[in-house]
Design an enzyme around this catalytic site. Sequence first.
Site, PDB file in Angstrom:
ATOM      1  N   HIS A 170      37.046 -46.892  49.309  1.00  0.00           N
ATOM      2  CA  HIS A 170      38.096 -46.935  50.326  1.00  0.00           C
ATOM      3  C   HIS A 170      39.115 -47.994  49.940  1.00  0.00           C
ATOM      4  O   HIS A 170      38.759 -49.012  49.329  1.00  0.00           O
ATOM      5  CB  HIS A 170      37.497 -47.249  51.706  1.00  0.00           C
ATOM      6  CG  HIS A 170      38.427 -46.980  52.844  1.00  0.00           C
ATOM      7  ND1 HIS A 170      39.357 -47.903  53.268  1.00  0.00           N
ATOM      8  CD2 HIS A 170      38.572 -45.893  53.637  1.00  0.00           C
ATOM      9  CE1 HIS A 170      40.030 -47.387  54.286  1.00  0.00           C
ATOM     10  NE2 HIS A 170      39.587 -46.176  54.530  1.00  0.00           N
TER      11      HIS A 170
ATOM     12  N   ASP B 251      34.816 -39.828  55.309  1.00  0.00           N
ATOM     13  CA  ASP B 251      35.209 -38.478  54.917  1.00  0.00           C
ATOM     14  C   ASP B 251      34.063 -37.730  54.240  1.00  0.00           C
ATOM     15  O   ASP B 251      34.046 -36.505  54.232  1.00  0.00           O
ATOM     16  CB  ASP B 251      36.410 -38.545  53.963  1.00  0.00           C
ATOM     17  CG  ASP B 251      37.590 -39.258  54.589  1.00  0.00           C
ATOM     18  OD1 ASP B 251      37.973 -38.869  55.704  1.00  0.00           O
ATOM     19  OD2 ASP B 251      38.109 -40.213  53.985  1.00  0.00           O
TER      20      ASP B 251
END
Length: 436
Positions: free
Chosen positions: A312, A370
């Site tokens: 991320h 995700d």
Amino acid sequence: MDAVSKTSPATAKLSVGEQSWDLPVLSGTIGPDVIDIGKLYGQTGMFTYDPGFTSTASCESQITYIDGDAGVLLYRGYPIEQLAENGDFLETCYLLLYGELPTAAQKADFDYRVTRHTMVHEQMSRFFHGFRRDAHPMAVMVASVGALSAFYHDSTDISDPQQRMIASIRMIAKMPTLAAMAYKYNIGQPFVYPQNDLDYASNFLRMCFSVPCEEYKANPILSRAIDRIFILHADHEQNASTSTVRLAGSSGANPFACVAAGIACLWGPAHGGANEAALKMLGEIGSVDRIPEFIKRAKDKNDPFRLMGFGHRVYKNYDPRAKIMQRTCHEVLGELGIKDDPLLDIAVELERIALQDEYFIERKLYPNIDFYSGITLRALGFPTSMFTVLFALARAVGWIGQWKEMIEDPGQRIGRPRQLYTGAAQRDYVPIARRK
């Protein structure tokens, strides 16, 4: 909430050649201090250079805090894990808008106001029929949310606090209805009106999946799962789409136009489309026995393949939302009787490898939200084209909360980033007959 930044006793010294300047250092409640460069150009005649604004605080905010190294996400000071486990999405909306968790009476009043704003103007259905049936739902959302300012112009005066709050409630209430309409239009089914006796998440699932020819009964486990997904996506500090909303809002644009701009930014595969990309990657891998092949490709600098759903921009530790999403994913698959989902098998094995393989550990490439949300949404019955739409639905409250905070900040100015110009120097116009 009346916390404000404080000027630190320390200062930062900038030296260029023989000249130097002292720059104020500001301290927030938690998190790193920031160097105030607001007067840098006036004092030095220079700008800073920070592509992607990775080292720049663009505003002062009291809404969301992220500690990427520690894997912490706080909404108004409350850990995301506690909010997702104990509350519901509308409680989170209240918290983000007003700064505090609601009392029972405040929660009942807020729920009532949101529920009574879920219908959209009947003319909106005609507006939808102007789109092609195969239009991407995100294209429809950008247009329809922007069009709300044409249907609800009685709440576009940003100087009126009452209109700002009405617009905020309308945005939270109508996003599920518009998202469901985008879905229904895409698959050729009739629009379903909202129902006031259902909770926010159940109402949304009913508008998406019910049909006129049979009764729809909301499954509380599935409703709770989608509600939790909304909580996890409600806000995430100054990300690309939120910064877009703030930048649009800094010009004085109405809130519906600002959120439409945020949706357009979210549409990018590097931002809101990441869960769709992760699901497609799992499908490309195909089976557990092919995972080593793709792990090898991911480590090869010369191979363009990348493991989607890992790592991320902000989190350098395990994404705190991913743990909640993983549990939610298993709950949904268990409730629906999906015990042998090949994509889930691949996801679990990929996660195991990523948490043990030195290559991933050294680079802190942990699974993010995700990674699991795509599988969960697919199990709930949503096509991949709707994944980012659901993200936008949830993030609308964060966008509107950030927009409202910016509008009410007396220090806010229109956004105007600077640049490092590397084009041609000044030159004279040459008539076309003399050009070579």
